[in-house]
Design a protein around this motif. Structure first.
Motif, PDB file in Angstrom:
ATOM      1  N   LEU A  99       1.520  -7.272  13.437  1.00  0.00           N
ATOM      2  CA  LEU A  99       2.128  -6.417  12.196  1.00  0.00           C
ATOM      3  C   LEU A  99       1.466  -7.162  11.011  1.00  0.00           C
ATOM      4  N   ASP A 100       0.833  -6.128   9.948  1.00  0.00           N
ATOM      5  CA  ASP A 100      -0.100  -6.427   8.991  1.00  0.00           C
ATOM      6  C   ASP A 100       0.923  -6.702   7.687  1.00  0.00           C
ATOM      7  N   ALA A 101       0.380  -6.951   6.904  1.00  0.00           N
ATOM      8  CA  ALA A 101       1.031  -7.142   5.439  1.00  0.00           C
ATOM      9  C   ALA A 101       1.268  -5.614   4.956  1.00  0.00           C
ATOM     10  N   ASP A 102       2.290  -5.430   4.556  1.00  0.00           N
ATOM     11  CA  ASP A 102       2.698  -3.856   4.194  1.00  0.00           C
ATOM     12  C   ASP A 102       3.405  -3.773   2.835  1.00  0.00           C
ATOM     13  N   SER A 103       3.445  -2.647   2.146  1.00  0.00           N
ATOM     14  CA  SER A 103       4.234  -2.517   0.942  1.00  0.00           C
ATOM     15  C   SER A 103       5.736  -2.284   1.156  1.00  0.00           C
ATOM     16  N   GLU A 104       6.070  -2.122   2.299  1.00  0.00           N
ATOM     17  CA  GLU A 104       7.453  -1.743   2.879  1.00  0.00           C
ATOM     18  C   GLU A 104       8.430  -3.234   2.561  1.00  0.00           C
ATOM     19  N   PRO A 105       9.412  -3.337   2.024  1.00  0.00           N
ATOM     20  CA  PRO A 105      10.130  -4.603   1.917  1.00  0.00           C
ATOM     21  C   PRO A 105      10.538  -5.066   3.225  1.00  0.00           C
ATOM     22  N   VAL A 106      11.149  -4.466   3.983  1.00  0.00           N
ATOM     23  CA  VAL A 106      11.684  -4.616   5.429  1.00  0.00           C
ATOM     24  C   VAL A 106      10.807  -5.131   6.425  1.00  0.00           C
ATOM     25  N   LEU A 107       9.345  -4.499   6.245  1.00  0.00           N
ATOM     26  CA  LEU A 107       8.328  -5.075   7.180  1.00  0.00           C
ATOM     27  C   LEU A 107       7.973  -6.495   6.681  1.00  0.00           C
ATOM     28  N   ASP A 108       7.880  -6.586   5.152  1.00  0.00           N
ATOM     29  CA  ASP A 108       7.362  -7.804   4.584  1.00  0.00           C
ATOM     30  C   ASP A 108       8.103  -8.840   5.015  1.00  0.00           C
ATOM     31  N   MET A 109       9.410  -8.505   4.785  1.00  0.00           N
ATOM     32  CA  MET A 109      10.487  -9.603   5.211  1.00  0.00           C
ATOM     33  C   MET A 109      10.323 -10.241   6.731  1.00  0.00           C
ATOM     34  N   ASN A 110      10.281  -9.272   7.384  1.00  0.00           N
ATOM     35  CA  ASN A 110       9.999  -9.600   8.984  1.00  0.00           C
ATOM     36  C   ASN A 110       8.813 -10.291   9.011  1.00  0.00           C
ATOM     37  N   LEU A 111       7.596 -10.046   8.414  1.00  0.00           N
ATOM     38  CA  LEU A 111       6.597 -10.601   8.588  1.00  0.00           C
ATOM     39  C   LEU A 111       6.385 -12.148   8.290  1.00  0.00           C
ATOM     40  N   ALA A 112       7.445 -12.504   7.294  1.00  0.00           N
ATOM     41  CA  ALA A 112       7.582 -13.808   6.759  1.00  0.00           C
ATOM     42  C   ALA A 112       8.565 -14.409   7.552  1.00  0.00           C
TER      43      ALA A 112
END
Length: 399
Positions: A99-112
């Motif tokens: 999963l790459d960095a994305d501008s979508e907040p839910v994905l960003d939170m999951n990535l972190a």
């Protein structure tokens, strides 16, 4: 991505770094900076008592239908509660990549914040369903983040359940990445019955190949705040996707679904159908966007959302969007909302059916059209009983 993982989501919201706000078009009805009103620290390890896990697993309406179960407890894979399939038809391995960095907040939170995940690879036709179960036990407020990947090989087929059950106050962040090979078939059913104090944030990333068949259904009923994003990309010609969902909401529950269907190749079909029921002060939102790229000639896409409002203070907002760059397509959308049909209610009552039971029957019939998207007969029966008992159960919970 610039996220300090040692900060809570609330602290990030204060800094304006992560959580979205209504000035963003896709989040105009769901202000997480207000709705996430307390700290939910990430990566808090919570030990779960066996009796609590077993009690929650017994609430899973789909448990008896699943052949294999992959269980996560408080964000960690729980092998002791899982029933992994034998043989090589279904392969399961640890997964927390891709999963790459994305501008979508839910994905960003999951990535972190994600702490665990599995990759499920299905290599042949699997008749018995495979289930991923996420269980959250009652403990201090915290963020639980998981990330899973499902790959269905060329020509293979399967039924996948994804169930979220919990009690207590927590924030669940769940991402699933699904890839269907050429000629593959997948019947996916997601059931969200989180704790009524919980926040559920989810994102489904789906890519389908040529001549694939996807049936995807989500029932949303549990959390205090629910936001589900989905992106579906057509990568091969002559694929067919039916996406459906239902809300059963009461009290001050808030549910928002945002779907983007991206037609990139010719001769594909998509259908979106949402049937949503809101009572008391509940609020439901459906945002569906269909994109038809210049090469996606002969696309056939339809989108519809319908709401049943059981009180004058319930609310439903619909936002259909079409972006069409091809000229030989058939696309459309529609949305309705209204009260329960009192003529139908009177007809049932005139035949001796009590009002509460008659309303439950009408609610079951209303959402039943969305249930028809599900290919598995047993699941349709289970969810119909769930919907028909929902009105009585939530009234009892409110006492």
């Amino acid at each position: 991505m610039n996220i300090a993982v040692n900060k809570t989501p609330a602290e990030l919201a204060y800094d304006g770094m992560l959580l979205p706000h209504p000035r963003l078009e896709d989040w105009k009805w769901t202000n997480l900076r207000v709705l996430i009103d307390r700290p939910y620290p990430p990566r808090v390890k919570v030990e779960a008592a066996k009796k609590d896990v077993e009690r929650l697993l017994k609430r899973d309406p789909l448990a008896k239908l699943a052949h294999a179960r992959i269980v996560f407890v408080n964000g960690e894979f729980a092998e002791g509660y899982s029933n992994l399939p034998a043989g090589g038809d279904v392969r399961v391995k640890a997964h927390l990549n891709g999963l790459d960095a994305d501008s979508e907040p839910v994905l960003d939170m999951n990535l972190a914040f994600a702490t665990a995940g599995v990759e499920i690879e299905i290599t042949t036709n699997i008749d018995a369903p495979v289930e991923i179960v996420h269980v959250a036990t009652d403990a201090e407020a915290r963020t639980i983040a998981t990330r899973n990947k499902v790959k269905v090989a060329d020509g293979a087929s399967a039924t996948l359940f994804e169930t979220h059950i919990g009690e207590g106050d927590y924030l669940s962040n769940s991402v699933i990445d699904i890839v269907l090979g050429a000629g593959a078939k997948l019947d996916r059913v997601k059931l969200e019955i989180e704790s009524r104090s919980a926040i559920h944030l989810a994102h489904a990333l789906i890519t389908i190949g040529a001549n694939t068949v996807l049936r995807d259904f989500t029932l949303t009923s549990g959390a205090r705040v629910n936001r589900q994003n989905g992106t579906l990309e057509f990568k091969g010609e002559r694929a067919d996707a039916k996406i459906a969902g239902s809300y059963l909401l009461a009290g001050k529950q808030h549910a928002d679904t945002r779907l983007v269907i991206d037609h990139q190749v010719p001769k594909c079909t998509s259908r979106e159908l949402f049937k949503c029921v809101m009572d008391e002060n509940a609020r439901g939102i459906f945002q569906g966007k269909a994109i038809v790229r210049p090469d996606a000639q002969k696309t056939d896409g339809k989108q519809s959302s319908h709401a049943l409002l059981l009180s004058e203070t319930a609310e439903f907002d619909a936002k259909p969007e079409l972006e069409i760059y091809a000229d030989d397509v058939a696309c459309g959308h529609g949305a309705t909302s209204g009260d329960i049909d009192h003529n139908h209610l009177f007809y049932l009552q005139s035949r001796g059916i009590p009002e509460a039971e008659a309303k439950s029957m009408l609610i079951g019939a209303f959402v039943g059209e969305a249930f028809d998207t599900i290919g598995h007969d047993g699941v349709r029966d289970v969810l119909t009983r769930f919907a028909e008992s929902w009105l009585v159960n939530h009234k009892e919970d409110a006492r």
